[in-house]
Design a protein around this motif. Structure first.
Motif, PDB file in Angstrom:
ATOM      1  N   LYS A   1      33.536  35.255  50.691  1.00  0.00           N
ATOM      2  CA  LYS A   1      34.890  35.816  50.668  1.00  0.00           C
ATOM      3  C   LYS A   1      35.250  36.407  49.312  1.00  0.00           C
ATOM      4  O   LYS A   1      36.160  37.223  49.223  1.00  0.00           O
TER       5      LYS A   1
ATOM      6  N   GLN B   1      36.629  42.507  48.716  1.00  0.00           N
ATOM      7  CA  GLN B   1      36.783  41.371  49.618  1.00  0.00           C
ATOM      8  C   GLN B   1      37.789  40.367  49.060  1.00  0.00           C
ATOM      9  O   GLN B   1      38.614  39.815  49.801  1.00  0.00           O
TER      10      GLN B   1
ATOM     11  N   SER C   1      42.083  33.744  51.567  1.00  0.00           N
ATOM     12  CA  SER C   1      41.616  34.874  52.379  1.00  0.00           C
ATOM     13  C   SER C   1      42.005  34.690  53.833  1.00  0.00           C
ATOM     14  O   SER C   1      42.062  35.656  54.599  1.00  0.00           O
TER      15      SER C   1
END
Length: 409
Positions: free
Chosen positions: A283, A289, A403
């Motif tokens: 992640k 990202q 995330s």
């Protein structure tokens, strides 16, 4: 109080003066097994009675894994038992992401990568595509020729929140995952609201209704839907807890609802300091990202407050089209240029600029000092962050997996 947070493949310790509020996702119950997955697939194949003469499976890349080493062989075995034999091709839905190495692909898909035919999608090769039409918002609908000619199309990927498309996975594997670059940029340009001179307020994580970009994706999907959809429900460690198997728009919406119930949180309070982890590798494999976690966590920070994020970024920025937007004089100049011709990760750059204008953002990262400075973030050492957190006296919250966690109110 001490709390461990992930950075890359490491666990990092933080000590707090008093117990901070920890904002967590609801971990889904593990329901799936290879045997149950095979049963689900066989039931669907018996129901659909498909033509298996030319089967295509679309999977995510290394940044969107979905238990592929364990579950791809089960899917392939079920297909071949029903008559697919060797007529199966697996497409990696990179979108505009860079291609993986063979080593990365082997890790992502297991030994299946060596046994089956994999196609690395190239969004720049115009000869691969045919034009099918145009959406009501002006996005040209290009489809890969080999996808258009397949007899049975399967998408297989994890459902996730997406910070401007509402949700990722599902239909996004075909487009933008297997999309033509100019069409991808045209769709992504709907993230901008030129009349207001800001990012579209309808483009939010978890929102697919009255979201212009998501509604455009739904139109594109109507030109070529997957015949069978496999939606992965993951926990905070990236482990597959369930695989929802179905077809059509309703199956995607049901998977989104399930993910939203696990990862959405109604929480009106904001904090002077938020300490967040992206959730570790992959992640935080690169900044593009990691931005998903930064975007989610920032919504819990008061105006003028500080956000500290653990984002390793071992692969650097992750895009060649992100940093140039920070070389414009200001937000307005970058927005004007991008609204005239959308390119690359311009929308992500503007979203980052909006956050750094409102709060202070510090990253514990491997990004170069010059890159961090250009983006407008403060690169700090782990020891500096630990001392800052230990001495903080205002309100504080911790997000172990930013995330995934999305503020819905």
């Amino acid at each position: 109080m001490t709390i461990h947070l992930n950075q890359g493949q490491l666990k990092v310790l933080f000590e707090f003066q008093k117990s901070p509020l920890q904002l967590q996702i609801k971990e889904p119950e593990r329901k799936i097994t290879p045997q149950l997955f095979r049963q689900k697939i066989e039931e669907q194949l018996l129901r659909l009675k498909p033509d298996l003469s030319n089967v295509a499976i679309v999977v995510g890349d290394k940044t969107r894994l979905c238990g592929y080493p364990e579950y791809l062989p089960v899917l392939l075995s079920a297909l071949k038992k029903m008559g697919a034999d060797n007529q199966v091709t697996i497409f990696i839905a990179y979108g505009t992401h860079p291609n993986q190495s063979e080593e990365e692909s082997l890790k992502a898909y297991g030994e299946t990568f060596h046994r089956e035919t994999f196609i690395h999608h190239d969004c720049t090769d115009r000869l691969q595509f045919r034009l099918l039409g145009k959406t009501s918002r002006g996005t040209p609908v290009y489809l890969r020729n080999d996808i258009a000619e397949t007899s049975f199309l399967i998408t297989f990927g994890a459902i996730s929140h997406h910070y401007f498309a509402g949700y990722g996975g599902g239909r996004k594997l075909i487009f933008p995952g297997l999309g033509f670059k100019p069409a991808i940029y045209q769709n992504h340009s709907l993230f901008l609201d030129p009349k207001e001179g800001r990012l579209s307020q309808g483009c939010q994580p978890g929102k697919i209704q009255e979201n212009p970009l998501a509604e455009d994706l739904a139109e594109i999907e109507s030109y070529k839907q997957a015949d069978l959809c496999i939606h992965g429900v993951l926990d905070s460690h990236g482990e597959v807890c369930d695989l929802l198997v179905g077809s059509g728009q309703s199956s995607f919406e049901e998977a989104c609802k399930t993910h939203g119930e696990n990862c959405g949180i109604e929480h009106n309070k904001q904090y002077d300091l938020v300490v967040a982890s992206c959730g570790g590798f992959p992640k935080d494999v690169n900044f593009i990202q990691s931005h998903k976690a930064i975007h989610n966590a920032a919504k819990f920070v008061k105006d003028g407050g500080e956000l500290i994020v653990l984002a390793e970024c071992r692969d650097g920025i992750g895009s060649k089209t992100f940093l140039p937007w920070f070389e414009f004089d200001d937000y307005e100049a970058a927005f004007d240029r991008l609204s005239r011709q959308y390119e690359g990760n311009g929308g992500t750059a503007l979203a980052m600029m909006e956050k750094t204008r409102r709060i202070r953002i510090s990253l514990i990262t491997e990004l170069a000092d010059t890159e961090a400075e250009l983006i407008g973030i403060n690169k700090i050492q782990l020891s500096q962050a630990q001392e800052k957190v230990k001495g903080h006296v205002g309100t504080v919250a911790v997000i172990p997996n930013a995330s995934l966690l999305v503020k819905t109110a």
